[in-house]
Structure formats: structure tokens, C-alpha cells
Scaffold this motif. Sequence first.
Motif, mmCIF file in Angstrom:
data_model
loop_
_atom_site.group_PDB
_atom_site.id
_atom_site.type_symbol
_atom_site.label_atom_id
_atom_site.label_comp_id
_atom_site.label_asym_id
_atom_site.label_seq_id
_atom_site.Cartn_x
_atom_site.Cartn_y
_atom_site.Cartn_z
ATOM 1 N N GLN A 238 20.366 36.881 68.531
ATOM 2 C CA GLN A 238 19.654 36.550 69.770
ATOM 3 C C GLN A 238 19.111 35.131 69.715
ATOM 4 O O GLN A 238 19.171 34.379 70.693
ATOM 5 N N ILE A 239 18.583 34.736 68.546
ATOM 6 C CA ILE A 239 18.044 33.374 68.401
ATOM 7 C C ILE A 239 19.158 32.342 68.540
ATOM 8 O O ILE A 239 19.020 31.352 69.273
ATOM 9 N N ILE A 240 20.278 32.562 67.834
ATOM 10 C CA ILE A 240 21.392 31.605 67.889
ATOM 11 C C ILE A 240 21.937 31.498 69.312
ATOM 12 O O ILE A 240 22.250 30.405 69.800
ATOM 13 N N GLY A 241 22.034 32.636 69.996
ATOM 14 C CA GLY A 241 22.532 32.607 71.370
ATOM 15 C C GLY A 241 21.596 31.935 72.346
ATOM 16 O O GLY A 241 21.998 31.565 73.450
ATOM 17 N N LEU B 26 15.582 25.497 69.982
ATOM 18 C CA LEU B 26 15.160 26.770 70.548
ATOM 19 C C LEU B 26 13.974 26.456 71.473
ATOM 20 O O LEU B 26 12.825 26.414 71.055
ATOM 21 N N ARG B 27 14.261 26.240 72.713
ATOM 22 C CA ARG B 27 13.226 25.820 73.663
ATOM 23 C C ARG B 27 12.598 27.010 74.396
ATOM 24 O O ARG B 27 11.639 26.827 75.150
ATOM 25 N N ARG B 28 13.152 28.199 74.229
ATOM 26 C CA ARG B 28 12.596 29.376 74.885
ATOM 27 C C ARG B 28 11.440 29.928 74.059
ATOM 28 O O ARG B 28 11.505 29.972 72.821
ATOM 29 N N PRO B 29 10.383 30.397 74.713
ATOM 30 C CA PRO B 29 9.261 30.992 73.981
ATOM 31 C C PRO B 29 9.695 32.250 73.226
ATOM 32 O O PRO B 29 10.616 32.951 73.650
ATOM 33 N N ILE B 30 9.008 32.524 72.114
ATOM 34 C CA ILE B 30 9.326 33.707 71.313
ATOM 35 C C ILE B 30 9.143 34.977 72.155
ATOM 36 O O ILE B 30 9.923 35.935 72.035
ATOM 37 N N ASP C 63 11.368 39.900 74.933
ATOM 38 C CA ASP C 63 11.637 40.620 76.184
ATOM 39 C C ASP C 63 13.134 40.799 76.402
ATOM 40 O O ASP C 63 13.587 41.862 76.847
ATOM 41 N N ASP C 64 13.921 39.765 76.098
ATOM 42 C CA ASP C 64 15.376 39.855 76.273
ATOM 43 C C ASP C 64 15.975 40.955 75.413
ATOM 44 O O ASP C 64 16.835 41.727 75.859
ATOM 45 N N MET C 65 15.531 41.021 74.152
ATOM 46 C CA MET C 65 16.075 42.045 73.256
ATOM 47 C C MET C 65 15.650 43.450 73.694
ATOM 48 O O MET C 65 16.395 44.415 73.552
ATOM 49 N N ALA C 66 14.453 43.559 74.243
ATOM 50 C CA ALA C 66 13.976 44.863 74.699
ATOM 51 C C ALA C 66 14.798 45.367 75.879
ATOM 52 O O ALA C 66 15.145 46.551 75.954
ATOM 53 N N PHE C 67 15.139 44.460 76.797
ATOM 54 C CA PHE C 67 15.874 44.870 77.994
ATOM 55 C C PHE C 67 17.371 45.003 77.743
ATOM 56 O O PHE C 67 18.008 45.943 78.218
ATOM 57 N N SER C 68 17.952 44.077 76.993
ATOM 58 C CA SER C 68 19.414 44.060 76.839
ATOM 59 C C SER C 68 19.913 44.900 75.671
ATOM 60 O O SER C 68 21.017 45.456 75.733
ATOM 61 N N GLN C 69 19.115 44.991 74.574
ATOM 62 C CA GLN C 69 19.585 45.699 73.387
ATOM 63 C C GLN C 69 18.697 46.877 72.992
ATOM 64 O O GLN C 69 18.959 47.544 72.006
ATOM 65 N N ASN C 70 17.640 47.095 73.766
ATOM 66 C CA ASN C 70 16.699 48.190 73.497
ATOM 67 C C ASN C 70 16.103 48.079 72.089
ATOM 68 O O ASN C 70 15.921 49.070 71.374
ATOM 69 N N VAL C 71 15.823 46.838 71.685
ATOM 70 C CA VAL C 71 15.219 46.555 70.380
ATOM 71 C C VAL C 71 13.816 46.018 70.617
ATOM 72 O O VAL C 71 13.644 44.965 71.244
ATOM 73 N N ILE C 72 12.815 46.721 70.162
ATOM 74 C CA ILE C 72 11.426 46.288 70.301
ATOM 75 C C ILE C 72 11.035 45.546 69.026
ATOM 76 O O ILE C 72 10.781 46.150 67.983
ATOM 77 N N ASP D 228 6.192 38.494 64.490
ATOM 78 C CA ASP D 228 6.320 38.110 63.081
ATOM 79 C C ASP D 228 7.766 38.276 62.595
ATOM 80 O O ASP D 228 8.256 37.461 61.795
ATOM 81 N N GLU D 229 8.432 39.328 63.062
ATOM 82 C CA GLU D 229 9.829 39.558 62.668
ATOM 83 C C GLU D 229 10.723 38.426 63.171
ATOM 84 O O GLU D 229 11.578 37.908 62.429
ATOM 85 N N VAL D 230 10.536 38.035 64.418
ATOM 86 C CA VAL D 230 11.362 36.971 65.003
ATOM 87 C C VAL D 230 11.115 35.650 64.287
ATOM 88 O O VAL D 230 12.050 34.906 63.961
ATOM 89 N N LEU D 231 9.848 35.349 64.000
ATOM 90 C CA LEU D 231 9.521 34.097 63.314
ATOM 91 C C LEU D 231 10.092 34.076 61.903
ATOM 92 O O LEU D 231 10.529 33.019 61.417
ATOM 93 N N SER D 232 10.117 35.242 61.243
ATOM 94 C CA SER D 232 10.674 35.310 59.892
ATOM 95 C C SER D 232 12.171 35.004 59.898
ATOM 96 O O SER D 232 12.656 34.240 59.045
ATOM 97 N N VAL D 233 12.898 35.573 60.854
ATOM 98 C CA VAL D 233 14.338 35.290 60.962
ATOM 99 C C VAL D 233 14.563 33.847 61.387
ATOM 100 O O VAL D 233 15.490 33.172 60.923
ATOM 101 N N LEU D 234 13.708 33.340 62.273
ATOM 102 C CA LEU D 234 13.831 31.959 62.735
ATOM 103 C C LEU D 234 13.702 30.981 61.567
ATOM 104 O O LEU D 234 14.448 29.991 61.490
#
Length: 488
Positions: free
Chosen positions: A142-145, A153-157, A162-171, A175-181
Motif C-alpha cells: 500500500q505504501i509503495i503504491g 509519500l505525500r499522503r498522510p498516514i 483508511d484506504d486499507m480498511a476500505f479496499s482490503q479490510n485491513v485495520i 505504529d505498524e505503518v510507520l514501522s514498515v515505512l
Amino acid sequence: MLKQSLQQKLLQKLSPQQIQFIKLLQVPTVSLDARIKEELEINPALEDTSLTNMTDPKEEYPDQDPGETNKDEQSSDSDDFNVDDYLQDDNINDYGGSRSRGGDDEEHKEIPIAVQSSFFENLSQQLDLLDLSERDLMIGQQIIGSLDDDGYLRRPIESLIDDMAFSQNVIAEEDEVLSVLEKIQQFDPPGVAARDLQECLLIQLNKKDQDSPTIKNAIQLIENHLEEFTRKHYDKLERTLNINSEELKAIIDEILKLNPKPGDSGASTNKQMHVIPDFHIENNDGVLTLTLNARNAPELRVSRSYQEMFQHYEKSDQKDKKMKEAVQFVKQKLDSAKWFIDAIKQRQHTLLKTMNAIMNYQYEYFLTGDDRNLKPMILKDIADRVDMDISTVSRVANSKYVQTEFGTFLLKSFFSEAIQTQSGEEVSNKEVKKILEECIANEDKRKPLADEKLTEVLKEKGYPIARRTVAKYREAMNIPVARLRKEL
């Protein structure tokens, strides 16, 4: 208060054919093929003989004289048709003055492009090499895309979550996103997935030798004094960082080696600026020869099968409603095909006539390539010579290129205003811009010349122009103000 009145007005409106011709005139050679293919797809009565096997002898389909016009095109609603009007319009390469299309292999060659992974594919491959859980892998994808073409990466975390929650049903948690980033920010090219310029530069600096005093100072400068650095307040930086000018110069050199747009490093090799010249000017022992690119002279003709439909209609005794509707459709397509062929010829004639006038006006320049021989020339000068409207000349100049022995140039670049020297002679403002560029190139970069000083230098050279004019020319050449040109 409502009031009724009668008014008589005289209005001048462009016909649909004139509007189409104007659009066709603006199309550069590089896009003309696509425009012709589009017309061939929507009009079956139009044929490109260079793409089909012509087994019929040419003498059965004589070319029409370019000077002839078809008066029947103005009466498309009439039930009377003249078959002969459509039997003499094969138009097989009836374009005098252009380069021959047949046998010109260079016109049909394509530039080979090396096959390689794209920027985003490269990042995805590096992501696959990490030992990540399925959940973190989805976050990484999701980050790479979400990266832009510059690699940022100009989009807010929160938006990614929200994108992952709606498109992939991943909540996912922040902290998880920042760790992968943080893991992705260690990928190549250095600086990728940064959220702003400051973070991009720091990522790259942190990958360098941390024991170096220059690197340490560079990191401190970017972290705390980026604004002063971009504004080139060097004296203030020296005092703040407690360093001398030589040390600051070493820091700046290190920062300038960094890549502010890491995304370009993976995509730039696939972006090729390929300009196809519309005209060619050759110098044959002091005599200039102008030719038009062969792509501007496609081998178009009216379809023979549609011509035969008219012949069949003329011989047939059946004149019922269905036959008339069918023939009306055929005539409409034939009229459209004939008009398009005539428009292509008119386009070629207009291009050659306009470019020939420009070449003759700037004859000395095209002989030598010296900007000092470029005469002041405005659109009206050429419009008067070719007896055309200024807007027509502008459409030709704004989108067409000419290839000469000293480079390929946009026609618009040959137009310039006149500047009067102290001796009363009129010269092109391009000559003034050239001298201004030389003055800035030869200035002391530690004390660059302000616009007022540049104005004085130009006056000493015999060009009495105002300071605001100097500023306008400098900005037109994308040269920054004196403060931003300062170097150590």
C-alpha cells in the motif's frame, strides 16, 4: 421593464471544416500519424495506400490537380450525385515540395527501448526480499503504491490506513505503518518514500559515513537550518554552525550530491525526449534548401469500393428510399474523405509557405547559426509576407520544429522583439539575452551582479534598457536573482 426590438447583425462564423483545419494545422508531425489513423478508423471511404497492397495500376486512378476544388461538397443534401467527382481523387503522394515517403526507411524505424524493471517494480522486488508477515507485506504494498513519481509519500498516514480498511479490510495501526515505512525508506534508490524534502535528504545523509565531521554538520544543517540553506544565507550559517567558509563549502558540496527526487532515478531512463522535426533546412554552398518532413505527406486516397458504389447507383434503375439513404451515407463519407485529403494538402502548403517566409527573413541566421544574426521578427512580419492571419502563423510557430545543421529548434524561438541600441540600430532582444547570459556566466559567484548592476553593464555595451526589462529577460531564461546565484 420588458421590451421587444429587432436588431440586424453581421456575424462571421467559422464553418465546421474551417475549425477542423485549424485543429489539424496545430498538430505537430509527431502527432499527425495518430490523427490520420483516427480518421481512417472512423471513415471507411478514406484509405492510406502506404498501408495497403495496391494492385491496380495508377493510370486507372489519375491524381487530382492540387489546385482543383470540389464544388459538390457544398451541396451534401442534394439527391443528384456526380460520380466523376469521386473517381479522380486517389491523391497518391500528390504533395509537391516534400521529401519522398517511399523508400525512406528512416521514417519507419522505431527507437529501441531497453526492457528493464520500473521504479515501482524495483521497490516491490525489494519488499519481497524482506521477512515480513502477510499483514506487513500488504501495508508495504500500500505504501509503495501510494508513492508519487518523485518517490515521495505525500499522503498522510491516516489516509493510507483508511484506504486499507476500505479496499482490503485491513485495520492497521499508525505504529505498524510507520514501522514498515522505515524499512522501505532503506530501499534503493536512497531517499525513497520520504514524506518531504528534509526527510529525503536526511535519509541519504544517514547512509553516509557518520564519523565524518562534514556529514555530521550536513545533517545538523538539514535538520535545523534548511530554510537558511535554501535562501543561501551563508554568513548566518557560518556563525550558527561555528565553521569557516571552506568547511561550509564542503558541507554544501556534500548536500548537492544528494538526489532531491529519488523516483526520477528509476524512471528517467524510460522517459525519452524525442522531437521529430517538421522541417529540414540544408545549406548547399551558401544556398538554403527547405524540405518538409515526409510524414506530413501521407499517401491518402478515396476508397475505390466506395467509388464503385456510386457507379452502381448511376447505372441502377432502382431509386427507392433505402437506396437513396444508402447512397446519401456513401456520399457523406466520400465528402468527408475528400475534405480530409484537401485539408492535409492545405496544411502542407501552409506549413511550407510559412516556414519559407521565416527562412528567408532569417536567412543569415540559418546560414551561420549565430544568434547575433537573428533579426527582430514578430508574427505580423511573417503574416504580412505570406498574406495570412497572425493567428495562423502563431499556430504554425507554436508547435513545429525545424532541423538545421546546428540543431533542432521550435519555430517560436526565432521570433523576438526589437531593441534599439544607442547608435539607433535595431537588434533582436535575443542578442541582448545572449549578452546578459554571458555577463551572468562570467560574474564573480561570491558577489553576483544584481539587476541594477546588470543594467549598467548592458548600457556600457550600448543597450539602454530598463532594470525591469533586465529582470524580465533574466526570469525568462530561468536565471535566479543575485542572492540565489551566490556561491562560496
